[in-house]
Each structure stands twice: as structure tokens, then as C-alpha cells.
Design an enzyme around this catalytic site. Structure first.
Site, PDB file in Angstrom:
ATOM      1  N   GLU A  99      58.314  38.904  42.314  1.00  0.00           N
ATOM      2  CA  GLU A  99      58.115  39.305  40.931  1.00  0.00           C
ATOM      3  C   GLU A  99      57.805  40.805  40.925  1.00  0.00           C
ATOM      4  O   GLU A  99      57.230  41.352  41.675  1.00  0.00           O
ATOM      5  CB  GLU A  99      57.024  38.651  40.257  1.00  0.00           C
ATOM      6  CG  GLU A  99      57.498  36.987  40.007  1.00  0.00           C
ATOM      7  CD  GLU A  99      56.183  36.158  39.913  1.00  0.00           C
ATOM      8  OE1 GLU A  99      55.967  35.493  38.889  1.00  0.00           O
ATOM      9  OE2 GLU A  99      55.424  36.047  41.034  1.00  0.00           O
ATOM     10  N   CYS A 112      55.465  47.671  38.139  1.00  0.00           N
ATOM     11  CA  CYS A 112      54.702  46.868  39.377  1.00  0.00           C
ATOM     12  C   CYS A 112      55.294  46.381  40.108  1.00  0.00           C
ATOM     13  O   CYS A 112      56.231  45.344  39.703  1.00  0.00           O
ATOM     14  CB  CYS A 112      53.455  45.969  38.594  1.00  0.00           C
ATOM     15  SG  CYS A 112      52.589  45.098  39.738  1.00  0.00           S
ATOM     16  N   CYS A 119      51.306  35.979  49.575  1.00  0.00           N
ATOM     17  CA  CYS A 119      50.288  36.946  50.155  1.00  0.00           C
ATOM     18  C   CYS A 119      49.181  36.193  51.038  1.00  0.00           C
ATOM     19  O   CYS A 119      48.922  35.088  50.680  1.00  0.00           O
ATOM     20  CB  CYS A 119      49.319  37.645  49.063  1.00  0.00           C
ATOM     21  SG  CYS A 119      48.086  38.794  49.763  1.00  0.00           S
ATOM     22  N   CYS A 123      42.418  36.239  48.068  1.00  0.00           N
ATOM     23  CA  CYS A 123      41.279  36.644  47.231  1.00  0.00           C
ATOM     24  C   CYS A 123      41.392  35.459  46.070  1.00  0.00           C
ATOM     25  O   CYS A 123      42.247  35.006  45.710  1.00  0.00           O
ATOM     26  CB  CYS A 123      41.941  37.913  46.220  1.00  0.00           C
ATOM     27  SG  CYS A 123      42.277  39.373  47.359  1.00  0.00           S
ATOM     28  N   SER A 201      47.754  49.921  46.031  1.00  0.00           N
ATOM     29  CA  SER A 201      46.548  49.172  45.867  1.00  0.00           C
ATOM     30  C   SER A 201      46.252  48.148  47.060  1.00  0.00           C
ATOM     31  O   SER A 201      47.042  47.177  47.333  1.00  0.00           O
ATOM     32  CB  SER A 201      46.704  48.317  44.521  1.00  0.00           C
ATOM     33  OG  SER A 201      45.469  47.470  44.216  1.00  0.00           O
ATOM     34  N   LEU A 225      37.845  46.478  44.542  1.00  0.00           N
ATOM     35  CA  LEU A 225      36.435  46.389  44.909  1.00  0.00           C
ATOM     36  C   LEU A 225      35.856  45.005  44.622  1.00  0.00           C
ATOM     37  O   LEU A 225      35.482  44.116  45.300  1.00  0.00           O
ATOM     38  CB  LEU A 225      35.601  47.442  44.229  1.00  0.00           C
ATOM     39  CG  LEU A 225      34.184  47.697  44.711  1.00  0.00           C
ATOM     40  CD1 LEU A 225      34.046  47.848  46.254  1.00  0.00           C
ATOM     41  CD2 LEU A 225      33.607  48.534  43.836  1.00  0.00           C
ATOM     42  N   ASN A 226      35.763  44.598  43.109  1.00  0.00           N
ATOM     43  CA  ASN A 226      35.522  43.315  42.656  1.00  0.00           C
ATOM     44  C   ASN A 226      34.309  42.778  42.934  1.00  0.00           C
ATOM     45  O   ASN A 226      33.990  41.808  42.217  1.00  0.00           O
ATOM     46  CB  ASN A 226      36.685  42.271  43.040  1.00  0.00           C
ATOM     47  CG  ASN A 226      38.001  42.735  42.487  1.00  0.00           C
ATOM     48  OD1 ASN A 226      38.106  43.622  41.756  1.00  0.00           O
ATOM     49  ND2 ASN A 226      38.870  42.763  43.406  1.00  0.00           N
ATOM     50  N   ASN A 300      41.607  37.844  33.753  1.00  0.00           N
ATOM     51  CA  ASN A 300      42.582  37.140  32.852  1.00  0.00           C
ATOM     52  C   ASN A 300      42.735  35.573  33.206  1.00  0.00           C
ATOM     53  O   ASN A 300      42.802  35.157  34.165  1.00  0.00           O
ATOM     54  CB  ASN A 300      44.007  37.656  33.230  1.00  0.00           C
ATOM     55  CG  ASN A 300      44.414  38.822  32.998  1.00  0.00           C
ATOM     56  OD1 ASN A 300      44.005  39.524  32.041  1.00  0.00           O
ATOM     57  ND2 ASN A 300      44.550  39.756  33.941  1.00  0.00           N
ATOM     58  N   CYS A 342      47.590  41.407  36.192  1.00  0.00           N
ATOM     59  CA  CYS A 342      46.943  41.366  37.385  1.00  0.00           C
ATOM     60  C   CYS A 342      46.605  40.259  37.977  1.00  0.00           C
ATOM     61  O   CYS A 342      45.885  39.547  37.461  1.00  0.00           O
ATOM     62  CB  CYS A 342      45.824  42.229  37.315  1.00  0.00           C
ATOM     63  SG  CYS A 342      44.964  42.752  39.048  1.00  0.00           S
TER      64      CYS A 342
HETATM   65  S1  SF4 Z   1      44.661  40.299  44.993  1.00  0.00           S
HETATM   66 FE1  SF4 Z   1      46.469  41.197  46.096  1.00  0.00          FE
HETATM   67  S2  SF4 Z   1      45.534  41.153  48.177  1.00  0.00           S
HETATM   68 FE2  SF4 Z   1      44.351  39.439  47.008  1.00  0.00          FE
HETATM   69  S3  SF4 Z   1      45.565  37.609  47.273  1.00  0.00           S
HETATM   70 FE3  SF4 Z   1      46.160  38.424  45.360  1.00  0.00          FE
HETATM   71  S4  SF4 Z   1      48.082  39.935  45.877  1.00  0.00           S
HETATM   72 FE4  SF4 Z   1      46.790  39.187  47.941  1.00  0.00          FE
END
Ligand code: SF4
Length: 358
Positions: A99, A112, A119, A123, A201, A225-226, A300, A342
Site C-alpha cells: 500500500e 507515503c 513487517c 510494534c 522513518s 519513539l512512542n 488512530n 499511521c
Molecule cells: S510501526 Fe513500522 S516498524 Fe513497527 S511494525 Fe509497523 S510497519 Fe513495522
């Protein structure tokens, strides 16, 4: 087997033409046609003689990602679902779906793009993570997402294009292909974007950051960072166990920022998880001696067990950071109604109207 040309640099194209017994200047011509003029068929390359165009059609191919669906958002953004790869197998990249999101706003468009299908980083706040890693994208597949999004919207393009490598995938875990694509995007003879308009990023892959620090041509860097402590970040981003905050931020301190260049830190504010004033004060201490800007991204809603932060907690968090000299912006993700925001790129079907192209 025809050679795929999308994603090739000038030296690689020179090699290709040499193997055909053609003159080296053809490489620069083809590079310009591909990336500056966005021509995806040899028949559209009118500066090549007909015989050469015929030969190219036999010996090579240009395969941009195929748009499977467009999901237009009420805010003007469009999420694209692309099909990539080749079911023929062999050396060809495997079929996958990825996407990209096109976001027009304020005299510019931001695109984007994905660097991997799925991935592996996991996260916990990210829907893409649920796909797992399907495969790395090639340089051509990365750069072509930008080219196709520009072509799709050619009637409405603003003068400035920003590209963010923030779609599916961790760009620094597909380093070589990502950087080959970035070089084409930043090349004045290629897509000709300014380095400050292309942002990579990362979730914090320290060896990748150290490698990027050595590059002559590189994009701007954003770090996801989060969290305000290792304990919190371990729980949200397991990658933190491998590269904890002290190691990650030390890599940032050693990074050779250019004059007036900043790190962008991104912080997804999750209600009741990482959004307290104490979190904000800890973030200020973490960022000491780093030239940093902060983007706060209110969570979100998605298919995950988190809640959005309150308006008051967002405001207070921003106030504390700004008060301590960290330029801080609140970024409301765009395209939320079509899962383009995001952490929401997970090949979702939506109830929103979409335009199917096939
Ligand atoms: S935020 Fe980015 S690095 Fe983390 S799981 Fe999602 S796509 Fe992967």
C-alpha cells in the site's frame, strides 16, 4: 529472460546497454524517461529510434506496481492497494500486495510508501505488524510507488512533492534497496526531490542508523519513539529489547546532522499508556543534547486494544515539550476513514466507497 529496468541506476543501465552493444549515452536517456518523465512503455520513448525501441521491448521490461484498488478518503487522501511481483517464479520477485498513500495538502503532496510487504518488527500498536514479513521490496518497487502515485494524480499535482518511507515495513531492514530508491528520488536527474522532502522513518534499528550516518546522499531521518522509558517501550516495541533507548539515543547523538537539520521523533500518543505529564517530562530528559523535533500522533482507532488520548492530555504533553524547548507538533493522521493513517496499513478492506480498477 527480459531484464527489469525500473529501479536501475545510470551505471546499471549503462551496463545493460553495453551488453546490447548500444552506446553508453542511451543509459542517461532511459534514466530520464523513466524517472523524470515517468514513461513506463518503450513505445512512449520517442527519442529512441524505432529499431532500438523494438529491441528494448524484447530484451527488457518496465513493470510498475499494478493498482488493484483506490480508497479515496473524505479528506482528499487516496490509499492505493498495489499488486507487485511475478507469479512466473524463477528469479522474479514473488507476488505480493502493498500500500501507498497520496495526501494532497497546502500546496504540496505527500506520498507515503512501503519498503517491505508486511513487517517483521512487531510494534504492538501497528496493524501492519499483524501481517508479519512477506518480503523485501526491490528498489524499483519502492521508487515506482512514488512514480505511479504522481502519474495517477498528474492533473492535480502541486509543485512540491514530499515522500515519507513510513508505509509497510522497516526501511532500515531493507537497507540496500531502500537507499538505491532514495538515490533515484533525490537525484536531480531522476525524480529530483530535495533531501529535506524525503523522510525515512525507523523503529530504531541502530546499525542501520549508523550506516546511514556514513552516506553522502541521504534522506531526513525520523525515529519512532512512542515511549518515555525502556519498560514502556519494551512493551510497545519489542525491538527496544535489542536496541534500548540509551543505545538508540546515543546513535542519534553521534549522527552527523547537517546545519539546520533536525531529527524528527514520532510519538504515537496512546490513551492511558504513554500520554501522562510524567511521560512528557521523561521524554524531555531523553532528548537532552539531541537536535530534535517531535511529532505527536494521537492514536488512530484500529482493531487493537488501545484507546485514543484525550484532547487535554495531548495539549498538556505538547505544552511540556514546547516549554522545555522541543519544537512539538500534533499530527492528526490523514485518511483515517480508509485505513490510510499511521500504523493502519494492513491491506484492510473498508466499507468506504472505492474505485476498483480491474
Ligand atoms: S510501526 Fe513500522 S516498524 Fe513497527 S511494525 Fe509497523 S510497519 Fe513495522
Amino acid at each position: 529472460m527480459p531484464v527489469e529496468l525500473l529501479g536501475k541506476s545510470v551505471p546499471e543501465l549503462r551496463e545493460f546497454f553495453a551488453a546490447l552493444g548500444e552506446r553508453p549515452y542511451r543509459a542517461a536517456q532511459l534514466y530520464h524517461a523513466l524517472y523524470a518523465e515517468r514513461r513506463f512503455t518503450f513505445s512512449a520513448m520517442s527519442n529512441f529510434p524505432a529499431a532500438l525501441r523494438g529491441r528494448l521491448a524484447e530484451e527488457a521490461r518496465i513493470t510498475p506496481p499494478r493498482v488493484l484498488r483506490r480508497f479515496p478518503s473524505v479528506d482528499g487522501s487516496i490509499r492505493y492497494l498495489f499488486s507487485i511481483g511475478d507469479a512466473a517464479g524463477g528469479d522474479r520477485p514473488k507476488p505480493a500486495q502493498i500500500e501507498s498513500v497520496f495526501m494532497p495538502r497546502d500546496g504540496r503532496q505527500t506520498i507515503c510508501v512501503s519498503t517491505q510487504a508486511g513487517c517483521a518488527v512487531d510494534c504492538h500498536f501497528c496493524l501492519t505488524a499483524q501481517l508479519g514479513l512477506i518480503r523485501n521490496l526491490t528498489a524499483g518497487e519502492i521508487v515506482a510507488q512514488v512514480l505511479v502515485a504522481l502519474e495517477e494524480n498528474r492533473e492535480q499535482l502541486a509543485p512540491q512533492t514530499n515522500v515519507v518511507l513510513m508505509g509497510q515495513g522497516e526501511p532500515l531492514l531493507n537497507y540496500d534497496a531502500t537507499m538505491a530508491a532514495v538515490r533515484i528520488l533525490l537525484d536531480p536527474k531522476g525524480v529530483a526531490l530535495a533531501p529535506r522532502h524525503v523522510t525515512l522513518s525507523t523503529s530504531g534499528i541502530v546499525p542501520g542508523i549508523e550506516r546511514l550516518a556514513q552516506e553522502k546522499i541521504r534522506p531526513s531521518l525520523a525515529i519512532s519513539l512512542n515511549a518515555s522509558s525502556d519498560e514502556q517501550r519494551d512493551a510497545l516495541m519489542p525491538i527496544n529489547r535489542k536496541y534500548p533507548l540509551a543505545v538508540l539515543l546515543e546513535a542519534c547523538r553521534n549522527y552527523p546532522l547537517r546545519p539546520r537539520e533536525y531529527f524528527t521523533f514520532e510519538y504515537v500518543l496512546i490513551g492511558g499508556v504513554n500520554d501522562t505529564p510524567e511521560d512528557a517530562r521523561r521524554v524531555v530528559r531523553l532528548l537532552a543534547n539531541i537536535r530534535a523535533k517531535m511529532n505527536l500522533i494521537p492514536w488512530n482507532p484500529g482493531n487493537l486494544p488501545y484507546r485514543a488520548p484525550t484532547a487535554e492530555s495531548i495539549e498538556e504533553f505538547q505544552r511540556i515539550l514546547v516549554g522545555k524547548g522541543v519544537p512539538t507538533f500534533v499530527r492528526y493522521s490523514r485518511g483515517q476513514d480508509v485505513f490510510a493513517a499511521c500504523g493502519q496499513l494492513a491491506l484492510m478492506e473498508t466499507p468506504s466507497p472505492f474505485v476498483a480498477l480491474q
